[in-house]
Design an enzyme around this catalytic site. Structure first.
Site, PDB file in Angstrom:
ATOM      1  N   HIS A  69     -12.851   5.887   1.524  1.00  0.00           N
ATOM      2  CA  HIS A  69     -11.848   6.110   1.417  1.00  0.00           C
ATOM      3  C   HIS A  69     -11.166   6.540   0.389  1.00  0.00           C
ATOM      4  O   HIS A  69     -11.038   5.835  -0.579  1.00  0.00           O
ATOM      5  CB  HIS A  69     -10.861   5.800   2.581  1.00  0.00           C
ATOM      6  CG  HIS A  69     -10.056   4.287   2.536  1.00  0.00           C
ATOM      7  ND1 HIS A  69      -9.728   3.645   2.010  1.00  0.00           N
ATOM      8  CD2 HIS A  69     -11.367   4.012   2.580  1.00  0.00           C
ATOM      9  CE1 HIS A  69      -9.696   2.719   1.760  1.00  0.00           C
ATOM     10  NE2 HIS A  69     -10.589   2.466   2.519  1.00  0.00           N
ATOM     11  N   ARG A 109      12.739   0.005   0.501  1.00  0.00           N
ATOM     12  CA  ARG A 109      11.266   0.077  -0.162  1.00  0.00           C
ATOM     13  C   ARG A 109      12.016   0.726  -1.542  1.00  0.00           C
ATOM     14  O   ARG A 109      11.928   1.555  -1.608  1.00  0.00           O
ATOM     15  CB  ARG A 109      10.441   0.788   0.234  1.00  0.00           C
ATOM     16  CG  ARG A 109       9.002   0.317  -0.390  1.00  0.00           C
ATOM     17  CD  ARG A 109       8.162   0.977   1.030  1.00  0.00           C
ATOM     18  NE  ARG A 109       7.809   1.946   1.318  1.00  0.00           N
ATOM     19  CZ  ARG A 109       8.196   3.756   1.082  1.00  0.00           C
ATOM     20  NH1 ARG A 109       7.607   4.163   0.000  1.00  0.00           N
ATOM     21  NH2 ARG A 109       8.322   4.336   2.008  1.00  0.00           N
TER      22      ARG A 109
END
Length: 605
Positions: free
Chosen positions: A11, A518
């Site tokens: 991936h 974040r």
């Protein structure tokens, strides 16, 4: 001397190019093919890297592939043999690609690139470790790499010093923190190897009611962070799913179907998994510190994208400093492989420069000049205003302060999964309605997902409980106490997703329901124009924070070229788009009848 690093076939395929140890270019294949998490051979990303350096494949001194395919194939065959005759369906699906492509990397590289020079194959976790240590600002550091699985290893730790890397310990398949997280990702109805971060974002809505169940039935965790998983409950070794019926019975029913309504069970599972993950990360870090005695820690591997866990490591762990590879997953393996060749294989000396890392803010992808952008705009009859660069920050800051949503396409594209002010969608963090507006009308994604703040580096401690830079959006920290909004008794009684629309601070659009954020800190050095924009917003509003989310819609990669940025702008309810020096208002545009074809724009390959 040029070295090309390649990662692919699992991936997030990517390519990275270094020149005499310095990073020249890095990019993920998905950005060019527009297939999210594209794992195919990264021919477009390679073409970009070579073009950026102005060289051809014949001028490469080395090519490095990020793992050892034969060793990985050995693990796959041994695993299928151990579970036979179970797993025959999975085996039959996996073998054609292995026999056709994955076992023939040297031939494939020769055919695709016309390259017949030296090929180097570091082990998977060596590539991760190299990507974490060599670009870091530390002359020496402990490293910890955690992911799903490489060849056999799922976790490794060791020591980097100068140009050397030494792996001191490993945890092997099938016992994997990454695969444990992916199993719960699957069971809660999200896409494996893609949506683990959604589970992390969902966790604060739940209660940790399944933590003890996980410890009692799924995982035997030791004090040093090592563990064994009870494979009775998992199906990933030989099946086509991550979990099985035993897992479903343990947690009160079958896995959630994708796109089905989220229930409190999924929220509680996410919270429980996140707490277990953080505990494992903390125990591992303490063990690594005990074994190495180092004050600095560097991280890579897909689990290192768990920014909530990273934040706890920084606050509660034994290390003074932490640096995380921004492309921590397999994409970063391409960069690690190239750096492994320069430093470990060739033995070239390594030097660090103060507190600055060698990642250049991770702005390592394609860039488009004003001339190229203007040519695209005129070719497609786009209505625009050209602004002098010195006027751009103030003009865009005014739009954001008026609660307009702005697409921001500037400079080089980011390498890694986060938008960092090169390919971003921006909004006003002070607006209570902005999270809902941007999730549902711009990003077309789940309403529970929080947005990240971009904050001026020099003001970060005034807003968040963190005392250092976080340039790659890989650390979570709480909002400072005097910015929090206390909950009423009625609000405290709310449960699960009911908590969503309650403002938690004076920057509610970037404050999650547990008062965390974040964080991306923005410095003048790494991104001068983006820093000027936020500075202008700060002067106008007194707030040094704006919303920054990636320039894409759900299910698509971050935009790479002007055509993709304009198409995304027109297909969503964004109000304005800024590309280079050009400002476009949605109200002035004609209806977009079809997506703009980038091939009419300019060829990258």
């Amino acid at each position: 001397m040029y070295t090309l690093g390649i990662s692919c076939f699992y991936h997030d395929a990517a390519a990275a190019l270094i020149k005499d140890g310095a990073i020249v270019a890095c990019a993920q294949e998905e950005r060019f093919t527009r297939k999210k998490h594209d794992f195919s051979f990264p021919s477009h990303a390679i073409a970009y890297c070579l073009k950026e350096a102005g060289i051809t494949a014949e001028q490469l001194s080395y090519v490095a592939f990020y793992d050892k395919p034969l060793l990985k194939f050995e693990r796959i065959l041994e695993t299928y043999l151990a579970y036979a005759p179970r797993g025959i369906s999975s085996f039959m699906m996996a073998m054609p690609l292995w026999l056709k492509e994955k076992l023939w990397i040297p031939s494939l590289i020769a055919d695709e690139l016309g390259y017949d020079g030296t090929l180097i194959f570091p082990e998977h976790h060596e590539s991760h470790a190299a990507s974490a240590f060599y670009p870091s600002p530390y002359p020496r550091a402990a490293f910890l790499t955690m992911d799903g699985v490489g060849e056999w290893a799922t976790t490794s730790y060791g020591l980097g010093e100068g140009n050397t890397l030494q792996i001191l310990g490993e945890l092997n398949f099938p016992h994997s923190l990454g695969l444990l997280y992916s199993a719960f990702t699957y069971f809660t109805g999200f896409k494996v190897n893609s949506a683990e971060y959604k589970v992390m974002g969902l966790a604060p809505y739940g209660e940790p009611r399944y933590v003890q169940t996980i410890y009692d039935h799924l995982i035997d965790l030791k004090e040093d962070g090592s563990f064994k998983m009870n494979m009775k409950y998992f199906n990933y070794c030989a099946g086509l799913t991550m979990t099985n019926d035993h897992f479903a019975r343990l947690f009160g029913g079958p896995a959630r179907e994708q796109e089905a309504i989220l229930t409190q069970r999924e929220m509680d599972l996410a919270r429980s998994l996140q707490e277990v993950t953080e505990e494992i990360m903390l125990r591992m870090a303490r063990h690594v510190h005990k074994e190495t005695g180092e004050k600095n820690l560097v991280l890579a591997g897909g689990v290192a994208l768990n920014c909530v866990g990273n934040g706890r490591l920084l606050r509660e762990g034994p290390f003074e400093n932490i640096w995380i590879q921004p492309a921590a997953g397999d994409a970063g393996g391409a960069l690690g492989a190239a750096l492994f060749v320069w430093y470990r294989y060739l033995g070239n000396p390594r030097s660090v420069h103060g507190t600055a890392d060698a990642q250049h803010g991770s702005y390592l992808g394609p860039e488009f000049s004003d001339e190229e952008i203007e040519r695209f705009l005129k070719m497609n009859e786009v209505v625009f205003t050209r602004l002098p660069r010195e006027q751009l920050p103030d003009a865009v800051a005014d739009l954001i302060a008026s609660e307009h949503v702005v697409g921001w396409f500037q400079g080089r594209m980011e390498f890694g999964p986060r938008a960092l002010g090169g390919r971003s969608i921006l909004g006003d963090a002070r607006s209570p309605r902005m999270q809902s507006v941007m999730n549902l009308k711009i990003k077309y994604r789940e309403s529970f997902r929080p947005f990240a703040p971009s904050v001026l580096e020099e003001h970060v401690s005034e807003v968040f409980q963190i005392d250092r830079a976080s340039p790659y959006m890989l650390l979570v920290a709480p909002v400072v106490e005097d910015r929090k909004v206390a909950m009423t008794q009625e609000q405290d009684r709310l449960f699960g997703i009911e908590k969503l629309n309650i403002a938690r601070s004076d920057i509610p659009a970037v404050t999650h329901i547990d008062y965390s954020a974040r964080i991306q800190t923005v410095s003048q050095q790494d991104n001068p124009l983006y820093h000027e924009l936020i500075s202008a917003f700060y002067r106008k509003t007194g707030c040094p924070v704006i919303i920054n989310t990636s320039f894409n819609v759900r299910g698509e990669p971050i935009v790479c070229r002007p055509s993709e940025a304009y198409t995304c702008f027109m297909r969503t309810e964004m109000d304005y788009l800024v590309m280079g020096s050009f400002l476009m208002a949605k109200a002035n545009q004609k209806k977009l009848e079809h997506d703009v074809d980038w091939k009419k724009e300019f060829e990258l390959d």
